[in-house]
Design a protein around this motif. Structure first.
Motif, PDB file in Angstrom:
ATOM      1  N   HIS A  24       3.933  -4.789  -4.375  1.00 53.32           N
ATOM      2  CA  HIS A  24       2.819  -4.205  -3.722  1.00 53.32           C
ATOM      3  C   HIS A  24       2.665  -4.276  -2.216  1.00 53.32           C
ATOM      4  O   HIS A  24       3.198  -5.085  -1.634  1.00 53.32           O
ATOM      5  CB  HIS A  24       1.584  -5.208  -4.310  1.00 53.32           C
ATOM      6  N   GLY A  25       2.295  -3.244  -1.716  1.00 50.43           N
ATOM      7  CA  GLY A  25       1.925  -3.330  -0.284  1.00 50.43           C
ATOM      8  C   GLY A  25       0.481  -2.665   0.102  1.00 50.43           C
ATOM      9  O   GLY A  25       0.300  -1.725  -0.683  1.00 50.43           O
ATOM     10  N   SER A  26      -0.249  -3.186   0.918  1.00 51.50           N
ATOM     11  CA  SER A  26      -1.706  -2.493   1.184  1.00 51.50           C
ATOM     12  C   SER A  26      -1.522  -1.322   1.596  1.00 51.50           C
ATOM     13  O   SER A  26      -0.294  -0.945   2.303  1.00 51.50           O
ATOM     14  CB  SER A  26      -2.424  -3.498   2.360  1.00 51.50           C
ATOM     15  N   ASP A  27      -2.578  -0.031   1.652  1.00 46.88           N
ATOM     16  CA  ASP A  27      -2.325   1.119   2.255  1.00 46.88           C
ATOM     17  C   ASP A  27      -3.308   1.371   3.099  1.00 46.88           C
ATOM     18  O   ASP A  27      -3.371   2.445   3.627  1.00 46.88           O
ATOM     19  CB  ASP A  27      -2.761   2.065   0.825  1.00 46.88           C
ATOM     20  N   SER A  28      -4.051   0.069   3.733  1.00 48.03           N
ATOM     21  CA  SER A  28      -4.790   0.571   5.027  1.00 48.03           C
ATOM     22  C   SER A  28      -4.948  -0.660   5.674  1.00 48.03           C
ATOM     23  O   SER A  28      -4.963  -1.710   5.062  1.00 48.03           O
ATOM     24  CB  SER A  28      -6.097   1.391   4.542  1.00 48.03           C
ATOM     25  N   ASP A  29      -5.401  -0.596   7.008  1.00 45.33           N
ATOM     26  CA  ASP A  29      -5.744  -1.804   7.401  1.00 45.33           C
ATOM     27  C   ASP A  29      -7.106  -2.711   7.038  1.00 45.33           C
ATOM     28  O   ASP A  29      -6.894  -3.703   6.808  1.00 45.33           O
ATOM     29  CB  ASP A  29      -6.129  -1.615   9.268  1.00 45.33           C
ATOM     30  N   GLU A  30      -7.854  -1.734   6.570  1.00 41.48           N
ATOM     31  CA  GLU A  30      -9.157  -2.260   5.659  1.00 41.48           C
ATOM     32  C   GLU A  30      -8.879  -3.075   4.490  1.00 41.48           C
ATOM     33  O   GLU A  30      -9.056  -4.132   4.294  1.00 41.48           O
ATOM     34  CB  GLU A  30     -10.162  -1.086   5.612  1.00 41.48           C
ATOM     35  N   ASN A  31      -7.857  -2.270   3.644  1.00 36.39           N
ATOM     36  CA  ASN A  31      -7.454  -2.929   2.459  1.00 36.39           C
ATOM     37  C   ASN A  31      -6.504  -4.104   2.669  1.00 36.39           C
ATOM     38  O   ASN A  31      -6.577  -5.199   2.064  1.00 36.39           O
ATOM     39  CB  ASN A  31      -6.859  -2.080   1.609  1.00 36.39           C
ATOM     40  N   ALA A  32      -5.870  -4.214   3.680  1.00 35.24           N
ATOM     41  CA  ALA A  32      -5.007  -5.310   3.985  1.00 35.24           C
ATOM     42  C   ALA A  32      -6.003  -6.559   4.179  1.00 35.24           C
ATOM     43  O   ALA A  32      -5.680  -7.781   3.723  1.00 35.24           O
ATOM     44  CB  ALA A  32      -4.193  -4.865   5.318  1.00 35.24           C
ATOM     45  N   ILE A  33      -6.899  -6.508   4.837  1.00 38.44           N
ATOM     46  CA  ILE A  33      -8.048  -7.564   5.122  1.00 38.44           C
ATOM     47  C   ILE A  33      -8.452  -8.024   3.702  1.00 38.44           C
ATOM     48  O   ILE A  33      -8.658  -9.142   3.640  1.00 38.44           O
ATOM     49  CB  ILE A  33      -8.856  -7.292   6.184  1.00 38.44           C
ATOM     50  N   THR A  34      -8.796  -7.006   3.133  1.00 37.18           N
ATOM     51  CA  THR A  34      -9.732  -7.065   1.650  1.00 37.18           C
ATOM     52  C   THR A  34      -8.818  -7.917   0.858  1.00 37.18           C
ATOM     53  O   THR A  34      -9.095  -9.191   0.422  1.00 37.18           O
ATOM     54  CB  THR A  34     -10.125  -6.055   1.128  1.00 37.18           C
ATOM     55  N   GLU A  35      -7.682  -7.586   0.800  1.00 34.80           N
ATOM     56  CA  GLU A  35      -6.459  -8.137  -0.335  1.00 34.80           C
ATOM     57  C   GLU A  35      -6.177  -9.386   0.298  1.00 34.80           C
ATOM     58  O   GLU A  35      -6.025 -10.152  -0.485  1.00 34.80           O
ATOM     59  CB  GLU A  35      -5.392  -7.170  -0.157  1.00 34.80           C
ATOM     60  N   SER A  36      -6.122  -9.759   1.543  1.00 34.61           N
ATOM     61  CA  SER A  36      -5.474 -10.999   2.004  1.00 34.61           C
ATOM     62  C   SER A  36      -6.721 -11.955   1.960  1.00 34.61           C
ATOM     63  O   SER A  36      -6.369 -13.125   1.373  1.00 34.61           O
ATOM     64  CB  SER A  36      -5.407 -10.746   3.715  1.00 34.61           C
TER      65      SER A  36
END
Ligand code: ADP
Ligand code: MG
Length: 140
Positions: free
Chosen positions: A117-129
Motif C-alpha cells: 500500500h502507499g498513500s495517494d496524497s499528503d493529507e492521506n499520508a498524515i491520516t494513515e500514519s
C-alpha cells in the motif's frame, strides 16, 4: 521536519512469503528514511476503517478479508516528494499494468494481492500514519 512523509504497508501475501526485507531495502536504497515500523495483524474493524473510502466498491469486502488474512508491515517513510516518488516506485494498482522495475511489477501476484500500500496524497499520508503510529513510535 525536512522532507515529507508517506505511509506504506507490505501486504499479507508479501509479508508471509518473505518479501518484506527485500521491499524495505528497495525503499531505503531509493532514498526513503524509515521513521516508524511495525508488524501487525489488523482486526476486521481496523481494516474496514482503513479502507473505508472504498466501502462502496465491489472489491471492498474481499479487500478487507485479504488484509486481515495475515500480518502486514506498516511504515512511515520520509523523503522530499515522498508521496509522488513512492507511488512511482510502487507501480500501478494492477501489476499487469505496472512499469518494469516497480515493486508491484516485481512482487505483486494480482490486482488485489499487490504487495504494498502507499498513500495517494499528503493529507492521506498524515491520516494513515496517525492510524498506525503515535508520536512516541516515530523517529524523525
Ligand atoms: P492503490 O492501492 O493503488 O492506491 P486503490 O486505492 O484504488 O489502489 O485500491 C486499494 C486496494 O484495493 C488496491 O491496492 C488493491 O489491493 C484493491 N483493489 C483495487 N482495485 C481492485 C479491483 N478492481 N479488484 C480487486 N481488488 C482491487
Ligand atoms: Mg489507494
Amino acid at each position: 521536519m525536512p522532507g515529507k512523509i508517506t505511509f506504506t504497508m507490505v501486504k499479507p501475501e508479501a509479508t508471509t512469503s518473505g518479501l518484506a526485507a527485500k521491499i524495505l531495502s528497495m525503499i531505503t536504497d531509493s532514498g526513503f528514511r524509515i521513521i516508524a515500523l511495525k508488524m501487525i495483524r489488523l482486526s476486521k474493524e481496523q481494516a474496514s476503517a482503513f479502507y473505508e473510502v472504498h466501502k462502496d466498491r465491489p472489491f471492498y469486502n474481499d479487500l478487507v478479508e485479504y488484509m486481515i488474512s495475515g500480518p502486514v508491515i506498516a511504515a512511515i517513510l520520509r523523503k522530499d516528494n515522498a508521496v509522488e516518488d513512492y507511488r512511482r516506485m510502487m507501480g500501478a494498482t494492477d501489476p499487469a499494468k505496472a512499469d518494469e522495475g516497480t515493486i508491484r511489477k516485481l512482487f505483486a501476484t494480482s490486482i488485489q494481492s499487490n504487495a504494498i500500500h502507499g498513500s495517494d496524497s499528503d493529507e492521506n499520508a498524515i491520516t494513515e500514519s496517525n492510524f498506525f503510529f503515535p508520536e512516541i513510535e516515530r523517529f524523525y
